[in-house]
Structure formats: structure tokens, C-alpha cells
Design a protein around this motif. Sequence first.
Motif, PDB file in Angstrom:
ATOM      1  N   VAL A  91       0.844  -1.199   0.000  1.00 48.18           N
ATOM      2  CA  VAL A  91       0.000   0.000   0.000  1.00 48.18           C
ATOM      3  C   VAL A  91       0.881   1.251   0.000  1.00 48.18           C
ATOM      4  CG1 VAL A  91      -1.612   1.372   1.391  1.00 48.18           C
ATOM      5  CG2 VAL A  91      -2.023  -1.070   1.060  1.00 48.18           C
ATOM      6  N   LEU A  92       1.915   1.259   0.831  1.00 50.79           N
ATOM      7  CA  LEU A  92       2.838   2.400   0.838  1.00 50.79           C
ATOM      8  C   LEU A  92       3.410   2.637  -0.558  1.00 50.79           C
ATOM      9  CD1 LEU A  92       4.777   1.800   4.179  1.00 50.79           C
ATOM     10  CD2 LEU A  92       3.103   3.605   3.709  1.00 50.79           C
ATOM     11  N   GLU A  93       3.831   1.558  -1.200  1.00 47.73           N
ATOM     12  CA  GLU A  93       4.397   1.668  -2.548  1.00 47.73           C
ATOM     13  C   GLU A  93       3.355   2.201  -3.532  1.00 47.73           C
ATOM     14  OE1 GLU A  93       6.937  -1.121  -5.685  1.00 47.73           O
ATOM     15  OE2 GLU A  93       6.140  -1.987  -3.838  1.00 47.73           O
ATOM     16  N   ALA A  94       2.134   1.679  -3.435  1.00 51.61           N
ATOM     17  CA  ALA A  94       1.073   2.098  -4.355  1.00 51.61           C
ATOM     18  C   ALA A  94       0.712   3.572  -4.177  1.00 51.61           C
ATOM     19  CB  ALA A  94      -0.172   1.234  -4.142  1.00 51.61           C
ATOM     20  N   LEU A  95       0.825   4.063  -2.950  1.00 53.87           N
ATOM     21  CA  LEU A  95       0.486   5.462  -2.663  1.00 53.87           C
ATOM     22  C   LEU A  95       1.679   6.400  -2.838  1.00 53.87           C
ATOM     23  CD1 LEU A  95      -1.806   5.017   0.482  1.00 53.87           C
ATOM     24  CD2 LEU A  95      -2.502   5.321  -1.901  1.00 53.87           C
ATOM     25  N   GLY A  96       2.831   5.834  -3.223  1.00 53.94           N
ATOM     26  CA  GLY A  96       4.007   6.665  -3.455  1.00 53.94           C
ATOM     27  C   GLY A  96       4.652   7.189  -2.191  1.00 53.94           C
ATOM     28  N   ILE A  97       4.587   6.403  -1.123  1.00 53.50           N
ATOM     29  CA  ILE A  97       5.157   6.794   0.178  1.00 53.50           C
ATOM     30  C   ILE A  97       6.408   5.945   0.420  1.00 53.50           C
ATOM     31  CG2 ILE A  97       4.738   6.971   2.659  1.00 53.50           C
ATOM     32  CD1 ILE A  97       1.723   7.204   1.979  1.00 53.50           C
ATOM     33  N   PRO A  98       7.599   6.538   0.367  1.00 52.22           N
ATOM     34  CA  PRO A  98       8.819   5.726   0.399  1.00 52.22           C
ATOM     35  C   PRO A  98       9.181   5.163   1.766  1.00 52.22           C
ATOM     36  CG  PRO A  98       9.374   8.052   0.211  1.00 52.22           C
ATOM     37  CD  PRO A  98       7.877   7.961   0.096  1.00 52.22           C
ATOM     38  N   ARG A  99       8.852   5.890   2.847  1.00 49.46           N
ATOM     39  CA  ARG A  99       9.222   5.442   4.191  1.00 49.46           C
ATOM     40  C   ARG A  99       8.104   5.809   5.155  1.00 49.46           C
ATOM     41  NH1 ARG A  99      14.683   7.288   6.386  1.00 49.46           N
ATOM     42  NH2 ARG A  99      14.720   5.223   7.354  1.00 49.46           N
ATOM     43  N   ALA A 100       8.022   5.109   6.275  1.00 48.38           N
ATOM     44  CA  ALA A 100       6.938   5.378   7.219  1.00 48.38           C
ATOM     45  C   ALA A 100       7.285   4.859   8.610  1.00 48.38           C
ATOM     46  CB  ALA A 100       5.638   4.733   6.738  1.00 48.38           C
ATOM     47  N   PHE A 101       6.652   5.453   9.583  1.00 48.49           N
ATOM     48  CA  PHE A 101       6.556   4.909  10.931  1.00 48.49           C
ATOM     49  C   PHE A 101       5.270   4.085  11.003  1.00 48.49           C
ATOM     50  CE2 PHE A 101       9.159   8.663  11.269  1.00 48.49           C
ATOM     51  CZ  PHE A 101      10.091   8.370  12.262  1.00 48.49           C
ATOM     52  N   VAL A 102       5.204   3.140  11.943  1.00 49.04           N
ATOM     53  CA  VAL A 102       3.999   2.317  12.083  1.00 49.04           C
ATOM     54  C   VAL A 102       3.596   2.242  13.548  1.00 49.04           C
ATOM     55  CG1 VAL A 102       2.834   0.180  11.459  1.00 49.04           C
ATOM     56  CG2 VAL A 102       4.853   0.885  10.170  1.00 49.04           C
ATOM     57  N   LEU A 103       2.358   2.615  13.830  1.00 51.09           N
ATOM     58  CA  LEU A 103       1.735   2.449  15.141  1.00 51.09           C
ATOM     59  C   LEU A 103       0.713   1.331  15.026  1.00 51.09           C
ATOM     60  CD1 LEU A 103       0.365   5.242  17.455  1.00 51.09           C
ATOM     61  CD2 LEU A 103      -1.187   3.442  16.662  1.00 51.09           C
ATOM     62  N   GLY A 104       0.703   0.416  15.984  1.00 48.61           N
ATOM     63  CA  GLY A 104      -0.244  -0.693  15.914  1.00 48.61           C
ATOM     64  C   GLY A 104      -0.830  -1.020  17.266  1.00 48.61           C
ATOM     65  N   THR A 105      -2.143  -1.153  17.324  1.00 46.09           N
ATOM     66  CA  THR A 105      -2.861  -1.468  18.552  1.00 46.09           C
ATOM     67  C   THR A 105      -3.127  -2.968  18.616  1.00 46.09           C
ATOM     68  OG1 THR A 105      -3.941   0.695  18.475  1.00 46.09           O
ATOM     69  CG2 THR A 105      -4.943  -0.966  19.893  1.00 46.09           C
ATOM     70  N   SER A 106      -2.709  -3.617  19.703  1.00 46.43           N
ATOM     71  CA  SER A 106      -2.921  -5.044  19.910  1.00 46.43           C
ATOM     72  C   SER A 106      -2.332  -5.840  18.741  1.00 46.43           C
ATOM     73  CB  SER A 106      -4.412  -5.328  20.132  1.00 46.43           C
ATOM     74  OG  SER A 106      -4.631  -6.673  20.440  1.00 46.43           O
ATOM     75  N   GLN A 107      -3.153  -6.528  17.931  1.00 46.33           N
ATOM     76  CA  GLN A 107      -2.616  -7.270  16.788  1.00 46.33           C
ATOM     77  C   GLN A 107      -1.876  -6.337  15.837  1.00 46.33           C
ATOM     78  OE1 GLN A 107      -5.814  -9.093  14.505  1.00 46.33           O
ATOM     79  NE2 GLN A 107      -6.558  -7.125  13.783  1.00 46.33           N
ATOM     80  N   GLY A 108      -2.264  -5.078  15.805  1.00 49.58           N
ATOM     81  CA  GLY A 108      -1.557  -4.109  14.982  1.00 49.58           C
ATOM     82  C   GLY A 108      -0.104  -3.944  15.393  1.00 49.58           C
ATOM     83  N   GLY A 109       0.183  -4.200  16.677  1.00 43.11           N
ATOM     84  CA  GLY A 109       1.547  -4.095  17.167  1.00 43.11           C
ATOM     85  C   GLY A 109       2.458  -5.148  16.570  1.00 43.11           C
ATOM     86  N   TRP A 110       1.924  -6.375  16.457  1.00 44.29           N
ATOM     87  CA  TRP A 110       2.793  -7.404  15.855  1.00 44.29           C
ATOM     88  C   TRP A 110       2.803  -7.330  14.336  1.00 44.29           C
ATOM     89  CZ3 TRP A 110      -0.790  -9.826  19.553  1.00 44.29           C
ATOM     90  CH2 TRP A 110      -1.945 -10.364  18.986  1.00 44.29           C
ATOM     91  N   VAL A 111       1.801  -6.712  13.724  1.00 41.85           N
ATOM     92  CA  VAL A 111       1.893  -6.434  12.288  1.00 41.85           C
ATOM     93  C   VAL A 111       2.919  -5.326  12.032  1.00 41.85           C
ATOM     94  CG1 VAL A 111       0.646  -5.590  10.257  1.00 41.85           C
ATOM     95  CG2 VAL A 111      -0.427  -7.256  11.776  1.00 41.85           C
ATOM     96  N   ALA A 112       2.919  -4.296  12.861  1.00 44.64           N
ATOM     97  CA  ALA A 112       3.930  -3.236  12.753  1.00 44.64           C
ATOM     98  C   ALA A 112       5.333  -3.825  12.854  1.00 44.64           C
ATOM     99  CB  ALA A 112       3.716  -2.190  13.847  1.00 44.64           C
ATOM    100  N   THR A 113       5.519  -4.739  13.790  1.00 41.09           N
ATOM    101  CA  THR A 113       6.825  -5.366  13.986  1.00 41.09           C
ATOM    102  C   THR A 113       7.198  -6.217  12.784  1.00 41.09           C
ATOM    103  OG1 THR A 113       6.409  -5.365  16.366  1.00 41.09           O
ATOM    104  CG2 THR A 113       8.166  -6.800  15.569  1.00 41.09           C
ATOM    105  N   ARG A 114       6.248  -6.951  12.243  1.00 38.83           N
ATOM    106  CA  ARG A 114       6.510  -7.730  11.029  1.00 38.83           C
ATOM    107  C   ARG A 114       6.915  -6.824   9.873  1.00 38.83           C
ATOM    108  NH1 ARG A 114       3.388 -11.032  14.026  1.00 38.83           N
ATOM    109  NH2 ARG A 114       3.336 -13.291  13.574  1.00 38.83           N
ATOM    110  N   MET A 115       6.261  -5.677   9.737  1.00 46.61           N
ATOM    111  CA  MET A 115       6.629  -4.739   8.682  1.00 46.61           C
ATOM    112  C   MET A 115       8.079  -4.289   8.842  1.00 46.61           C
ATOM    113  SD  MET A 115       3.110  -2.465   8.496  1.00 46.61           S
ATOM    114  CE  MET A 115       3.702  -1.339   7.211  1.00 46.61           C
TER     115      MET A 115
END
Length: 296
Positions: A91-115
Motif C-alpha cells: 500500500v505504501l508503494e502504491a500510494l508513493g510513500i517511500p518510508r513510514a513509521f507504524v503504530l499498531g494497537t494489539s494485533q496491529g503491534g505485531w503487524v507493525a513489527t513484522r513490517m
Amino acid sequence: MSNGAQTVTVPHLGGSTIGYKLGKPYDPALPTLVMVNSFSTSVELYRPQFAHAGLGEAANLLAIELYGHGATRAAYEQFTYWDSAIANLQVLEALGIPRAFVLGTSQGGWVATRMAILAPDVIQGIVPLGTSMDYESQRSRDLGCWDGLDFCTPSIDALAEPVGDDWVVPGEFVDAVLGAGLGEAVTDDERAFWHTTYQQNYTGDAGRHRLRVSTINLRDRDGLHGRLDGVRCPVLWMQGTADAVYSVANAEDEIGRFSQAADTELRVVEGGQHFLSASDPDVVNAATVEFLGRWS
């Protein structure tokens, strides 16, 4: 379809339509904060973040819905948290966003870590909230975390059989998630909002299937302990003392496992619930603005 979500197409899982919400038109001069929602919620979990002027001025806010959630759909019928991490990067690539920070709540936290593990050159920092880096292990329960097998298995069994087009997610399911995520202090308006949102997102047999696989993912996910040295970016973990799902003791143990991270910090939020971004948005938003300012 999820309220407030747009969609973008990515190639993962045979071609996927991913639900997302961008707070305002993308500004390349600002850092981007991806926000990954908790179990069975949607981009709507981050209403307090989108409404916060300071956070919106500090970053492009981009909430992305995981597989099985909100408006996200895939050509393949099965998916895991790794798939959501890959799709989010696409999605980042499709939207033309080269770099990002990731905040994740609960399961979002381990998805952020996987990213961060998958794309260390893309992810600039992660903010896990009310989460765990383990599978649903005995170790986890010994440190005061919930019994995820006990919570998830009845729903997995109840959702096993096909249903008709008129099926909607049971209200008791929504109430159980709200109870685990936000405790007893859920207002009538907030409860009604989530009941409506869930009933839009989880209808018919396709909705039943998405919800069941999402619940299987929560119960049966792989742990990340052996992979956490793959996280190179800074980590700000925030954990509430009133979190009914994952404990402060677990967070204290796991923050030390990010052995190769540029920086690690655990902030304990007194009285904070499991869905910390929703229960304590002022604390989370202020800490995130500070984190972005330090590391972007």
C-alpha cells in the motif's frame, strides 16, 4: 464496507483490495504514520488520532485495514499476519510513500513489527500499543496475559458452518471484543457505533469466513521472539496497567528482546486499557508526536 475507508489495489494474495484512510492529502515534506487496527475493528479505531490536530500536523496519518477487516478483500481465502504486513508495505508503494513509521494497537503491534522485520529500509520506527511479541504461549499466561485459546476457540467453532446472506455478526461477539479492549467504561454511543460498524463489515457467509480466519490468526499466530533482532528501527512500546489481555510484565520482558533496534523504550500508562489508542488517546498521541519528532 468500512465507514470512512478508501481502497487501493495491491498484488499480494492473488490481487487484493485494501481498505485505508488518509487523514489529508499526502505531504512528502512530513513523515508518515501508518496505523494498524486491533482485532475485528477497522480504520474507525483511529478516530481519536485523525481528530488530533497535533498528530495531524506532525505526520501524514494513514490507517490500513488488515486482511479480514473493514473494506480489505483478497482473491485468496486464507491469510495470516505476515500477509497483512506485506500488503501494508505494498500500500505504501502504491500510494508513493517511500518510508513510514507504524503504530499498531494489539494485533496491529505485531503487524507493525513484522513490517519492520520485512522492510528495515522502509520502516523508520514502530509504536506497538497493548500488544505481545509471543504466540499464545504458556509463558505468556504465566506473565499475566489472557488465555487467547479460551477466548478465541468458541468463536472459531461457532463460525465454522456456512450461513445465509442475512447473517450478521452476533452482538455478543462485539461486546466481548469491546470488553476485552476497553473494559467496562464503554459509553452507550461508542457501543452503538461499533455494533453498527461490525454489522456493516461482517455480513453473510463471506463476512463469517473473514471473521473466522481473523480469529484463527489471533489464536494460532506464530511468535516473533526469534525474529526480533531483525528490527533495526527505534521502538516505543506503550502498555496500559488496566490491559485485560497483555500484561506490563510481558512488555517489560519483551522490550529487551529488540536487541538490534536503534532505541527501545517502554512507557507504562496508568489505567490504560488494551485498545490504548482509544482508551488513552491524549497520552498516545502526545508520545507519538514526540517519537516522530525525534526520529524522522
